[in-house]
Write a protein that holds these residues in place. Structure first.
Motif, short mmCIF file in Angstrom:
data_model
loop_
_atom_site.label_atom_id
_atom_site.label_comp_id
_atom_site.label_asym_id
_atom_site.label_seq_id
_atom_site.Cartn_x
_atom_site.Cartn_y
_atom_site.Cartn_z
N SER A 57 1.42 4.32 8.30
CA SER A 57 1.94 5.66 8.07
C SER A 57 2.46 6.29 9.35
CB SER A 57 0.85 6.55 7.46
OG SER A 57 -0.30 6.57 8.29
N ASP A 58 1.94 5.86 10.51
CA ASP A 58 2.43 6.38 11.79
C ASP A 58 3.58 5.57 12.35
OD1 ASP A 58 1.04 4.11 12.38
OD2 ASP A 58 -0.32 5.03 13.83
N LEU A 82 -1.81 -1.29 0.08
CA LEU A 82 -0.37 -1.09 0.23
C LEU A 82 0.14 -0.12 -0.82
CD1 LEU A 82 0.70 -4.81 0.77
CD2 LEU A 82 0.18 -3.11 2.51
N SER A 83 1.07 0.71 -0.41
CA SER A 83 1.72 1.65 -1.31
C SER A 83 3.15 1.84 -0.85
CB SER A 83 0.98 2.99 -1.33
OG SER A 83 1.63 3.91 -2.19
N HIS A 90 -7.58 2.25 4.11
CA HIS A 90 -8.72 2.48 3.22
C HIS A 90 -8.38 1.82 1.90
CE1 HIS A 90 -6.21 5.62 1.37
NE2 HIS A 90 -6.00 6.06 2.61
N ASP A 91 -9.37 1.65 1.03
CA ASP A 91 -9.11 0.99 -0.24
C ASP A 91 -8.58 2.01 -1.24
OD1 ASP A 91 -11.52 1.87 -2.19
OD2 ASP A 91 -12.29 1.64 -0.14
N ASP A 92 -7.97 1.50 -2.31
CA ASP A 92 -7.38 2.36 -3.33
C ASP A 92 -8.24 2.45 -4.58
OD1 ASP A 92 -7.08 -0.24 -4.03
OD2 ASP A 92 -4.97 -0.09 -4.60
N GLY A 93 -9.52 2.08 -4.49
CA GLY A 93 -10.41 2.17 -5.63
C GLY A 93 -10.45 0.94 -6.50
N SER A 94 -9.67 -0.09 -6.18
CA SER A 94 -9.66 -1.30 -6.99
C SER A 94 -10.70 -2.29 -6.45
CB SER A 94 -8.27 -1.94 -6.99
OG SER A 94 -7.91 -2.34 -5.67
#
Length: 286
Positions: A57-58, A82-83, A90-94
């Motif tokens: 993101s940076d 990844l998005s 950090h994780d995305d809840g999966s």
């Protein structure tokens, strides 16, 4: 009797040949990343295993292991997801996540907390693959060669110079005159043009500024290729690593920009205390 040659758009029996249209990789206009998927894959220079490069993101790149791993076997500090082509720490809840390659690279010291986890098995597989690549001659580990100044009278150009762009120091991936544009051309390959334009930068001496407040380095000066005197748009072009032709185009990138934020503590081996000697042009004898 003349032979009948069917047209190229048909098979030998005259039936039509339906060829799918050739599609090229493109980047959506709303995508936060300009890097094509074809330019993300690479090889670790220390172990030779495959890595996937993604921008954070940076804007800084990170090398991730190409396969997903179970989230339960990875510590919270090493979970990435990844998005829209951007990596987030950090994780995305999966149940699955991505992990930095540095946590699995055989060149790095192993983590004692992962000695009995599936990551240890994956690390051993990468170690065996590295040994196989070395034995077959397909990979040669990179030897570290500091780019410090040589003896007096041998002041050559640095292999990885420190470049000042928008008042921020970056460590370049190669000498200044060998930096290539990362944009994709109309022929779907990487641009071969270099970055320097008619107004080049200038070598100056600046004091070393440790990232932390501790004075762990001596208070010396280092050689920096300064671009702060260039126009703002030209400095943005340098930071995006684009040539003058692709500076204002919407062409996608086939590689990540090779800039690394300079840290005098981590990159002490690349600090030069003397300015490079400019190249001299000797006239031909008549």
């Amino acid at each position: 009797m003349r032979p009948h040659n069917p047209p190229t758009g048909r098979h030998w029996d005259g039936s039509p040949r339906h060829l799918p249209p050739r599609r090229s990789l493109q980047i959506a206009t709303h995508s936060p990343s300009r890097l094509l998927r074809a330019g993300q894959t690479g090889r670790c220079r220390h172990c030779g295993n495959r890595i996937d490069w993604y921008p954070r993101s940076d804007g800084r790149p990170i090398a991730l292991h190409p396969a997903e791993v179970p989230t339960t076997s990875v510590s919270a500090a090493s979970r990435w997801h990844l998005s829209s082509g951007v990596a987030y720490p950090h994780d995305d809840g999966s149940r699955w996540c991505r992990i930095p390659h540095a946590a699995l690279c055989p060149h790095q010291p192993p983590d004692p907390h992962t000695a009995s986890t599936p990551l240890a098995t994956l690390r051993r597989e990468l170690s065996l693959r590295t040994r196989r690549l070395i034995d077959t001659g397909a990979f040669t580990p990179e030897t570290h060669s500091p780019a410090t100044a040589g003896p007096a009278g041998h002041n050559e150009r640095p292999t990885r110079p420190v470049v000042r762009i928008l008042l921020i120091n970056y460590l370049a991936e190669s000498p200044i005159d060998t930096l290539r544009c990362v944009a994709q051309t109309i022929h779907r390959d990487r641009c071969t043009h270099s970055l320097p334009a008619q107004t080049p930068g200038r070598w100056i001496l600046l004091p070393t500024q440790p990232a932390s407040g501790q004075l762990t380095l001596p208070d010396t000066s280092m050689a920096v290729y300064d671009l702060s005197h260039l126009p703002y748009a030209d400095q943005l072009r340098w930071r995006a690593q684009r040539c003058t032709i692709h500076a204002a185009t919407a062409a996608a990138d086939l590689a990540l920009a090779g800039w690394e934020p300079f840290d005098p503590l981590l990159h002490a081996d690349y600090i030069r205390t003397t300015l490079p000697t400019p190249a001299r042009h000797h006239p031909r004898a008549r």
